[in-house]
Design an enzyme around this catalytic site. Structure first.
Site, PDB file in Angstrom:
ATOM      1  N   CYS A  86      42.484  36.734  47.034  1.00 27.46           N
ATOM      2  CA  CYS A  86      42.685  35.418  46.426  1.00 27.46           C
ATOM      3  C   CYS A  86      43.562  34.529  47.314  1.00 27.46           C
ATOM      4  O   CYS A  86      43.126  34.107  48.366  1.00 27.46           O
ATOM      5  CB  CYS A  86      43.236  35.590  45.013  1.00 27.46           C
ATOM      6  SG  CYS A  86      43.037  34.108  44.018  1.00 27.46           S
ATOM      7  N   HIS A 203      39.814  39.878  42.233  1.00 31.18           N
ATOM      8  CA  HIS A 203      41.049  40.669  42.238  1.00 31.18           C
ATOM      9  C   HIS A 203      40.793  42.150  41.957  1.00 31.18           C
ATOM     10  O   HIS A 203      40.845  42.569  40.789  1.00 31.18           O
ATOM     11  CB  HIS A 203      41.993  40.143  41.156  1.00 31.18           C
ATOM     12  CG  HIS A 203      42.628  38.839  41.495  1.00 31.18           C
ATOM     13  ND1 HIS A 203      43.868  38.746  42.093  1.00 31.18           N
ATOM     14  CD2 HIS A 203      42.196  37.569  41.343  1.00 31.18           C
ATOM     15  CE1 HIS A 203      44.173  37.470  42.276  1.00 31.18           C
ATOM     16  NE2 HIS A 203      43.178  36.730  41.825  1.00 31.18           N
ATOM     17  N   GLU A 205      42.744  44.589  42.320  1.00 30.01           N
ATOM     18  CA  GLU A 205      43.935  45.264  41.764  1.00 30.01           C
ATOM     19  C   GLU A 205      43.994  45.129  40.242  1.00 30.01           C
ATOM     20  O   GLU A 205      44.742  45.844  39.581  1.00 30.01           O
ATOM     21  CB  GLU A 205      45.214  44.717  42.418  1.00 30.01           C
ATOM     22  CG  GLU A 205      45.721  43.380  41.899  1.00 30.01           C
ATOM     23  CD  GLU A 205      44.956  42.177  42.445  1.00 30.01           C
ATOM     24  OE1 GLU A 205      43.910  42.387  43.089  1.00 30.01           O
ATOM     25  OE2 GLU A 205      45.399  41.030  42.209  1.00 30.01           O
TER      26      GLU A 205
END
Lengths: 232, 82
Positions: A86, A203, A205
């Site tokens: 990002c 994302h 994560e």
């Protein structure tokens, strides 16, 4: 295995990345402060998401000149693996490590949603654990994620297999409705020519902790771990 | 000395904000509006350098930081400080 997460003023996904790498994947994970000038030895480095320097001027434009970035660029140029997520992706394009640019979403809105990506090159340190053409469910969370590059650059990216992820529907097809932000050619993630630097808007994560039912993001970190093991 | 710098998106690059403003102006009845491009305006105050040096240095600033030349173009003028 040792990895590092760069913390810029305004990073806000740094702790999520740290949690996944340190507690879920059990790696030796270190913070790297943006004001540091030298880098320790790392197997890979993550530039996390957020709003470094408030996104002033352009996202990533100021972070790109943080003291640590000179070392990060040297590390990448020596073949070190760097993953930008990002805002990290935005910093990588501003720094010139990745081609193209990330612009305001076509619809002028900030978009936060779960969506699907197709793995268009699984022969990279970031995607080696994915099947060819695999469809991953990973959320996006950005206002400026519309990837753009000129025609010549796009041709090079396509020719070199540098387009790693494309936004797609659940079957892996790419109709216009499966493009959340107007990115050219549905591009969600690109790598450099050597494939040791990759940026992606989604994302991973945020979907890598098994406490949550969706863990597709793990494949990206697992790929990085496997490629680092093969390297060392 | 004051550098007055304009940064705009290059032609051919979709300016989604400009498009939205264009639409709004048309909706307000300004049918003559053919196109709108949004950009940034910056004022950079300089001291202790000649105009010639300023030309070179401000160009450098634009190339390095103030504009992303992949998608943006810039132009500037230098004026005596008010």
């Amino acid at each position: 295995m040792k990895c590092g997460i760069v913390v810029f003023p305004g990073s806000n996904c740094d702790h999520d990345c740290y949690h996944i790498l340190k507690h879920v994947l059990q790696l030796d994970t270190q913070w790297i402060w943006h004001k540091d000038e030298t880098l320790d030895t790392f197997d890979f480095i993550v530039l996390p998401g957020g709003f470094s320097y408030g996104d002033y001027l352009r996202p990533g434009a100021i972070a790109r000149f943080s003291p640590i970035m000179k070392s990060v660029i040297d590390f990448a140029n020596r073949g070190g693996r760097v993953l930008g997520i990002c805002n990290g992706f935005q910093i990588l394009v501003e720094s010139g490590l990745l081609p193209g640019v990330l612009m305001d979403n076509e619809g002028q809105r900030f978009i936060c949603k779960n969506l699907t990506l197709r793995v268009d090159n699984n022969n990279t340190p970031f995607t080696s654990q994915c099947a060819p053409g695999a469809v991953l469910k990973i959320p996006i969370n950005h206002g400026q994620g519309r990837y753009f590059a000129d025609e010549e650059t796009l041709k090079q990216l396509e020719g070199n297999g540098q387009i790693i992820f494309r936004y797609c529907d659940e079957e892996g097809k790419t109709p216009e409705t499966a493009n959340p932000n107007g990115s050219i050619d549905h591009i969600a993630g690109v790598a450099n020519a050597n494939k040791n630097v990759m940026g992606m808007m989604p994302h991973p994560e945020r979907c890598a902790d098994p406490l949550w039912p969706e863990v597709d993001g793990q494949t990206i970190f697992n790929s990085l771990i496997q490629s680092s093991l093969a390297h060392s | 000395m004051l550098a007055k710098i304009h940064v705009t998106l290059k032609n051919g690059v979709l300016d989604s904000q400009g498009k939205a403003v264009h639409q709004a102006l048309n909706d307000l009845g300004y049918a003559e509006v053919e196109d709108v491009r949004l950009g940034k305006y910056m004022e950079v105050a300089l001291s202790g350098i000649s105009e010639q040096e300023a030309q070179t240095r401000v160009t450098e600033m634009c190339e390095k930081l103030l504009a992303n030349t992949v998608i943006e173009s810039y132009r500037f003028s230098l004026e005596p400080a008010e």
